[in-house]
Design a protein around this motif. Sequence first.
Motif: not given
Length: 108
Positions: A57-85
């Motif tokens: 059950e935890i493995r299934d939960w981990l398959a979800g998206e990383l909450p955006s407020d968890v990792v404050m990393d420009p690489r992650h932020d830029n990836h999220s912005i690109a996905l929003s396109s």
Amino acid sequence: MKWHHVQENWPAFFDAILDRWPEADETDLEEIDGDQRAFIAYVAELTGQEPADAREEIRDWLAGELPSDVVMDPRHDNHSIALSSKYIPEGEDESDDDARFGDDAANG
């Protein structure tokens, strides 16, 4: 997401954990302190499952998206912005300045 994301940012995941397992207690989560084995045992106890089922059950939960407020990393932020396109109208760049939405720098 990987467990190390959860472990390194344990308190930031409390809301996500409480959403998934509403019967969880924040004080108990603080004591677990990101320990994966302890969390598996805790979820098994909460849900009345065998540890192997709780682990799945935890493995299934981990398959979800990383909450955006968890990792404050420009690489992650830029990836999220690109996905929003996919939500941006054709001809507009996802990184464009949107002054019409109240961008302080453009209004200032």
